[in-house]
Scaffold this motif. Sequence first.
Motif, PDB file in Angstrom:
ATOM      1  N   VAL A  79      -5.715   5.801   1.695  1.00 23.90           N
ATOM      2  CA  VAL A  79      -5.167   5.169   2.899  1.00 23.90           C
ATOM      3  C   VAL A  79      -6.245   4.353   3.611  1.00 23.90           C
ATOM      4  O   VAL A  79      -5.992   3.232   4.082  1.00 23.90           O
ATOM      5  N   ALA A  80      -7.463   4.902   3.682  1.00 22.94           N
ATOM      6  CA  ALA A  80      -8.551   4.198   4.358  1.00 22.94           C
ATOM      7  C   ALA A  80      -8.915   2.897   3.649  1.00 22.94           C
ATOM      8  O   ALA A  80      -9.231   1.891   4.295  1.00 22.94           O
ATOM      9  N   ALA A  81      -8.831   2.892   2.323  1.00 25.70           N
ATOM     10  CA  ALA A  81      -9.132   1.680   1.556  1.00 25.70           C
ATOM     11  C   ALA A  81      -8.080   0.600   1.783  1.00 25.70           C
ATOM     12  O   ALA A  81      -8.382  -0.603   1.722  1.00 25.70           O
ATOM     13  N   ASN A  82      -6.840   1.014   2.041  1.00 22.34           N
ATOM     14  CA  ASN A  82      -5.737   0.125   2.413  1.00 22.34           C
ATOM     15  C   ASN A  82      -5.541  -1.021   1.417  1.00 22.34           C
ATOM     16  O   ASN A  82      -5.367  -2.178   1.789  1.00 22.34           O
ATOM     17  N   GLN A  83      -5.569  -0.680   0.147  1.00 20.95           N
ATOM     18  CA  GLN A  83      -5.324  -1.649  -0.914  1.00 20.95           C
ATOM     19  C   GLN A  83      -3.855  -1.586  -1.358  1.00 20.95           C
ATOM     20  O   GLN A  83      -3.091  -0.732  -0.905  1.00 20.95           O
TER      21      GLN A  83
ATOM     22  N   GLN B  97      -3.926   8.102   8.788  1.00 18.27           N
ATOM     23  CA  GLN B  97      -2.909   7.216   9.361  1.00 18.27           C
ATOM     24  C   GLN B  97      -1.791   6.951   8.353  1.00 18.27           C
ATOM     25  O   GLN B  97      -1.654   5.871   7.777  1.00 18.27           O
ATOM     26  N   ALA B  98      -1.000   7.997   8.142  1.00 20.36           N
ATOM     27  CA  ALA B  98       0.130   7.953   7.210  1.00 20.36           C
ATOM     28  C   ALA B  98       1.210   8.885   7.730  1.00 20.36           C
ATOM     29  O   ALA B  98       0.933   9.842   8.460  1.00 20.36           O
ATOM     30  N   SER B  99       2.443   8.577   7.365  1.00 24.41           N
ATOM     31  CA  SER B  99       3.586   9.434   7.699  1.00 24.41           C
ATOM     32  C   SER B  99       3.970  10.250   6.470  1.00 24.41           C
ATOM     33  O   SER B  99       4.132   9.692   5.379  1.00 24.41           O
ATOM     34  N   VAL B 100       4.110  11.555   6.661  1.00 25.86           N
ATOM     35  CA  VAL B 100       4.639  12.429   5.615  1.00 25.86           C
ATOM     36  C   VAL B 100       6.114  12.660   5.912  1.00 25.86           C
ATOM     37  O   VAL B 100       6.473  12.958   7.048  1.00 25.86           O
ATOM     38  N   PHE B 101       6.974  12.514   4.896  1.00 28.24           N
ATOM     39  CA  PHE B 101       8.385  12.810   5.113  1.00 28.24           C
ATOM     40  C   PHE B 101       8.871  13.831   4.096  1.00 28.24           C
ATOM     41  O   PHE B 101       8.496  13.821   2.929  1.00 28.24           O
ATOM     42  N   LEU B 102       9.707  14.757   4.600  1.00 32.91           N
ATOM     43  CA  LEU B 102      10.275  15.828   3.791  1.00 32.91           C
ATOM     44  C   LEU B 102      11.773  15.876   4.028  1.00 32.91           C
ATOM     45  O   LEU B 102      12.235  15.642   5.151  1.00 32.91           O
ATOM     46  N   VAL B 103      12.538  16.197   2.999  1.00 32.54           N
ATOM     47  CA  VAL B 103      13.962  16.508   3.163  1.00 32.54           C
ATOM     48  C   VAL B 103      14.120  17.977   2.787  1.00 32.54           C
ATOM     49  O   VAL B 103      13.630  18.427   1.756  1.00 32.54           O
TER      50      VAL B 103
END
Length: 259
Positions: free
Chosen positions: A99-103, A5-11
Motif C-alpha cells: 500500500v505504501a508503494a502505491n503502485q 491506509q486501506a479498507s478491509v471489507f468482510l461479508v
Amino acid sequence: MTKIQASVFLVTLNEGKHIAEVLDALQNFAEIVLVDSGSTDDTVAIAQAKGAKVIHQDWLGFAQQKNFAMAQCSHDWLLNVDGDEVLSPAVVQHIRATVAANQNQALKLYFEDLFWGQPMSAHSGKRSIVRLFRRGQAEYPLNRKVHENLVLAADVQVLKSTGLVKHYGYGTTELLMQKKNKYSTLKATEKFESGQKPSLFKLMLIFPITFIKSYFFQRMCLSGKRGLVHAHIEAMYAFLKEAKLFEYHQTSERRDKTQ
C-alpha cells in the motif's frame, strides 16, 4: 505505528466463533467494513466492539454481496477477508509495504487451511487468492455464483505475499462436506444456466481423477488420515457438480415434455 491506509471489507453470517481473532489481526488498518446478512449469534456485537463499521444487507449472492461491501469502503486500497480467516503479522507487513508503494499492483495471499484442528502438511500445495487491490482495478464477476475470484485489469502486476492466512472454515469433516455440498449446487446451477451440457464420460471419471490429483499431486498423502479424508471430499465435490448438472438437465427436459 500509523494505520495502513486501506479498507478491509468482510461479508459475514454467524461468524461469532472466530470473528474476534479475525478482527484483532486487522486493527492496523484504517477502516474495517463488515457487511452482515443477518447473523443470529454475536458476530455483530463483537464486530462493533472491535471498531468495525457494521452494515446489514440481506444476502445477494457471493459476488454481489462483496461488490456491495466494496462500495461501502472509503479508501483507494481494498482488502477482502472472510470471517474465518486470520492474517499473520508477516502478511500484514507485506500489505503495509504494498500500500505504501502505491503502485499498479495487487497482492495474492496464501492460505493455510486447518482440518481436524491442525494445518495440512507443509508440503501440500497452499491455496492462493488475490485479496488486496486498488479500487477500479478489479471486480467480482457477477456471473459466478461461487468461487467468485477477482477479475483484474490487464495492466495490474500480481505480487505474492509472504506469510500465511490461517483459515478455520474447513476445520471439520462435517463442515467441509456441508460447504462442498453447497458449493457444488451453486456451481452446477451456474453451469446449467450458462447452457453447459453434462458429460457421462466426465461423470464416470471425475471422482478418481480428482482423488489422484488431490492425494498424490497436491500431496495430501503427506497429511496421513486427514489427507486421505480431505482428498475423498475434494473428489466428492467434483463428482457432485457433474451429478447435479445431469439432474438439472433431466428435470428440465421432463418439465418441457409435460408442458
